[in-house]
Scaffold this active site. Structure first.
Site, PDB file in Angstrom:
ATOM      1  N   SER A 127      13.175 -36.634   5.220  1.00  0.00           N
ATOM      2  CA  SER A 127      12.738 -38.008   4.956  1.00  0.00           C
ATOM      3  C   SER A 127      11.237 -38.067   4.713  1.00  0.00           C
ATOM      4  O   SER A 127      10.476 -37.292   5.282  1.00  0.00           O
ATOM      5  CB  SER A 127      13.084 -38.884   6.172  1.00  0.00           C
ATOM      6  OG  SER A 127      12.459 -40.146   6.073  1.00  0.00           O
ATOM      7  N   TYR A 152      12.897 -40.582  15.864  1.00  0.00           N
ATOM      8  CA  TYR A 152      13.735 -40.257  14.691  1.00  0.00           C
ATOM      9  C   TYR A 152      12.902 -39.464  13.683  1.00  0.00           C
ATOM     10  O   TYR A 152      13.305 -38.387  13.248  1.00  0.00           O
ATOM     11  CB  TYR A 152      14.268 -41.537  14.032  1.00  0.00           C
ATOM     12  CG  TYR A 152      14.661 -41.297  12.596  1.00  0.00           C
ATOM     13  CD1 TYR A 152      13.816 -41.685  11.548  1.00  0.00           C
ATOM     14  CD2 TYR A 152      15.838 -40.640  12.273  1.00  0.00           C
ATOM     15  CE1 TYR A 152      14.152 -41.434  10.237  1.00  0.00           C
ATOM     16  CE2 TYR A 152      16.182 -40.390  10.964  1.00  0.00           C
ATOM     17  CZ  TYR A 152      15.330 -40.783   9.941  1.00  0.00           C
ATOM     18  OH  TYR A 152      15.651 -40.514   8.638  1.00  0.00           O
ATOM     19  N   LYS A 156      13.044 -35.269  12.219  1.00  0.00           N
ATOM     20  CA  LYS A 156      13.053 -34.766  10.840  1.00  0.00           C
ATOM     21  C   LYS A 156      11.972 -33.695  10.680  1.00  0.00           C
ATOM     22  O   LYS A 156      12.192 -32.647  10.089  1.00  0.00           O
ATOM     23  CB  LYS A 156      12.812 -35.906   9.834  1.00  0.00           C
ATOM     24  CG  LYS A 156      13.970 -36.879   9.724  1.00  0.00           C
ATOM     25  CD  LYS A 156      15.250 -36.184   9.249  1.00  0.00           C
ATOM     26  CE  LYS A 156      16.395 -37.151   9.089  1.00  0.00           C
ATOM     27  NZ  LYS A 156      17.664 -36.476   8.752  1.00  0.00           N
TER      28      LYS A 156
HETATM   29  C1  WQD Z   1      11.450 -51.184   4.296  1.00  0.00           C
HETATM   30  C2  WQD Z   1      10.404 -52.282   4.247  1.00  0.00           C
HETATM   31  C3  WQD Z   1       9.907 -53.217   6.398  1.00  0.00           C
HETATM   32  C4  WQD Z   1      13.777 -55.079   7.135  1.00  0.00           C
HETATM   33  C5  WQD Z   1      13.270 -46.283   7.346  1.00  0.00           C
HETATM   34  C6  WQD Z   1      13.164 -44.861   7.832  1.00  0.00           C
HETATM   35  C7  WQD Z   1      13.551 -43.912   6.720  1.00  0.00           C
HETATM   36  C8  WQD Z   1      14.917 -44.268   6.249  1.00  0.00           C
HETATM   37  C9  WQD Z   1      14.887 -45.686   5.693  1.00  0.00           C
HETATM   38  C10 WQD Z   1      16.773 -43.240   7.367  1.00  0.00           C
HETATM   39  C11 WQD Z   1       9.405 -52.194   5.387  1.00  0.00           C
HETATM   40  C12 WQD Z   1      10.524 -54.264   5.496  1.00  0.00           C
HETATM   41  C13 WQD Z   1      12.740 -54.365   6.565  1.00  0.00           C
HETATM   42  C14 WQD Z   1      13.671 -56.490   7.263  1.00  0.00           C
HETATM   43  C15 WQD Z   1      11.509 -56.396   6.234  1.00  0.00           C
HETATM   44  N1  WQD Z   1      15.851 -44.181   7.305  1.00  0.00           N
HETATM   45  N2  WQD Z   1      11.635 -55.014   6.119  1.00  0.00           N
HETATM   46  N3  WQD Z   1      12.537 -57.105   6.789  1.00  0.00           N
HETATM   47  O1  WQD Z   1      11.245 -48.501   7.551  1.00  0.00           O
HETATM   48  O2  WQD Z   1      10.644 -47.900   5.130  1.00  0.00           O
HETATM   49  O3  WQD Z   1      12.312 -46.511   6.354  1.00  0.00           O
HETATM   50  O4  WQD Z   1      14.537 -46.549   6.800  1.00  0.00           O
HETATM   51  O5  WQD Z   1      16.990 -42.309   6.661  1.00  0.00           O
HETATM   52  O6  WQD Z   1      13.544 -42.591   7.209  1.00  0.00           O
HETATM   53  O7  WQD Z   1      11.815 -44.602   8.195  1.00  0.00           O
HETATM   54  O8  WQD Z   1      12.918 -48.806   5.650  1.00  0.00           O
HETATM   55  O9  WQD Z   1      14.349 -50.670   4.947  1.00  0.00           O
HETATM   56  O10 WQD Z   1      13.612 -50.545   7.379  1.00  0.00           O
HETATM   57  O11 WQD Z   1      11.973 -51.170   5.628  1.00  0.00           O
HETATM   58  O12 WQD Z   1      10.473 -56.975   5.825  1.00  0.00           O
HETATM   59  O13 WQD Z   1      14.577 -57.205   7.766  1.00  0.00           O
HETATM   60  O14 WQD Z   1      11.065 -53.544   4.402  1.00  0.00           O
HETATM   61  O15 WQD Z   1       8.853 -53.789   7.173  1.00  0.00           O
HETATM   62  O16 WQD Z   1       8.141 -52.620   4.909  1.00  0.00           O
HETATM   63  P1  WQD Z   1      11.656 -47.981   6.215  1.00  0.00           P
HETATM   64  P2  WQD Z   1      13.301 -50.324   5.940  1.00  0.00           P
END
Ligand code: WQD
Length: 342
Positions: A127, A152, A156
């Site tokens: 990741s 998590y 990785k």
């Molecule tokens: C993306 C953006 C949030 C939810 C993580 C892991 C990565 C992979 C994908 C597993 C961020 C914003 C999110 C919400 C929001 N996981 N957001 N409202 O955190 O970039 O990555 O998930 O394989 O390894 O690190 O993904 O989709 O959670 O967030 O504003 O209800 O959307 O703050 O900026 P992230 P995400």
């Protein structure tokens, strides 16, 4: 030569899409999954899409005896794609020991069996989280890794180190770590897609559930970042494009085209989009107005990251093809089918 591929975590989101692409490429697949975060019904959907149902065994790969027994009974495996892991960032902060045990012991059990039963080839699901908040953008495979923001993310990073050190000690092993950016979307058939259990942590499933009326309102975590519209930026990659990259990586190993025993590739699109751009893109692609509000930043989030995809494009000959709106529409079509919305 055997074309039997073990896909661990093959009933999960990226795993199931990869099994479809492996079938379409003529491979035979056996899936191992403990079904802790996915449904066995996905196997029927894979059959409906690809015309083939993979063999399936249910157990947790952190169980050394069960893992060894599986490999003893399946000595014609040509390669492994290892997806199976706990993957919720927030949950990992609450349950670090579960995450370290599940994610690290599983990989070590697999590597032990690879050595014992002569299975050389392994593709590992890594990741972009290993980069933390990069000092320079876009990130290349040589961008220094940083301390992870969560257990998590640290699993990785440690798993990558386990692979690197193992191939140095055991040269018969040939491995590729694929660093995913943000996987989103669903198969065009809308028969498989992202199926988070409980309240979605990730952005796009929360968006599609809000659009479907399952969630009241989307919270946008912060609009005070140093970005054009203030919301955080990520590199969102279509899950089918991501799945196809795994077929390319497996083929590279089977054809002995890898240059070293441990290779790393960024799998992104090279484009960064903000949360608000994703919201607007979803509304434009689907015609559905989203109910959202801006709230404070989420702890542990980084501000911005997107990939330099040159190395994967040139060395793997792979490139993400699907655009953002097509991808967001595929996520919506999947949600609509799931909820029987016309
Ligand atoms: C993306 C953006 C949030 C939810 C993580 C892991 C990565 C992979 C994908 C597993 C961020 C914003 C999110 C919400 C929001 N996981 N957001 N409202 O955190 O970039 O990555 O998930 O394989 O390894 O690190 O993904 O989709 O959670 O967030 O504003 O209800 O959307 O703050 O900026 P992230 P995400």
């Amino acid at each position: 030569m055997s074309k039997k591929i073990l896909v661990t975590g093959g009933t999960g989101y990226i795993g199931s899409h990869t099994v479809v692409e492996l079938h379409d490429a003529g491979f035979e697949v056996v899936v191992v999954d403990d079904l802790s975060n996915s449904s066995v019904d996905v196997l029927d959907k894979i059959e409906e899409i690809s015309g083939k149902k993979p063999a399936f065994e249910q157990f947790n790969l952190a169980d050394a005896a069960k893992t060894d027994d599986f490999f003893k009974r399946n000595q014609d495996i040509a390669a492994i794609i290892h997806f199976a892991a706990s993957k919720a960032v927030g949950e990992s902060v609450q349950q670090p020991l579960h995450y370290y045990r599940n994610n690290l012991v599983s990989l070590m059990n697999i590597l032990d069996c690879q050595r014992k039963y002569n299975v050389a080839n392994l593709v590992f699901s890594s990741s972009c989280t290993v980069y933390g908040q990069p000092d320079q953008l876009p990130v290349t495979e040589n961008t220094p890794r940083k301390d992870a923001e969560s257990p998590y993310g640290n699993t990785k990073r440690v798993n990558e180190d386990i692979l690197h050190d193992s191939v140095n000690a055991y040269p018969e092993l040939k491995t590729i770590a694929l660093r995913y950016f943000n996987p989103i979307g669903a198969h065009p058939s809308a028969l498989i897609g992202e199926l988070p259990l409980g309240v979605p942590q990730n952005l796009v499933p929360f968006i599609t559930q809000t659009a479907a009326g399952v969630r009241e309102q989307l919270s946008v975590f912060g609009d005070d970042y140093d970005t054009p519209d203030g919301s955080a930026i990520r590199d969102y990659i279509n899950v089918v494009d991501l799945a196809k990259a795994h077929v390319v990586a497996i083929t590279r190993l089977l054809e002995n085209k890898n240059k070293t025993g441990y290779e790393v590739f960024n799998l992104g699109t090279g484009n960064g989009y903000s949360v608000l751009q994703i919201v607007n893109g979803f509304e434009k692609a689907t015609g559905v107005k989203l109910n959202y509000k801006i709230v404070p930043r989420r702890a542990g989030d980084i501000e911005k990251i997107w990939a330099d995809t040159t190395y994967a494009n040139e060395e793997l000959g792979w490139k993400a093809e699907k655009g953002l709106e097509e991808t967001l529409l595929s996520a919506w079509n999947w949600e609509k089918r799931l909820r029987n919305i016309q």
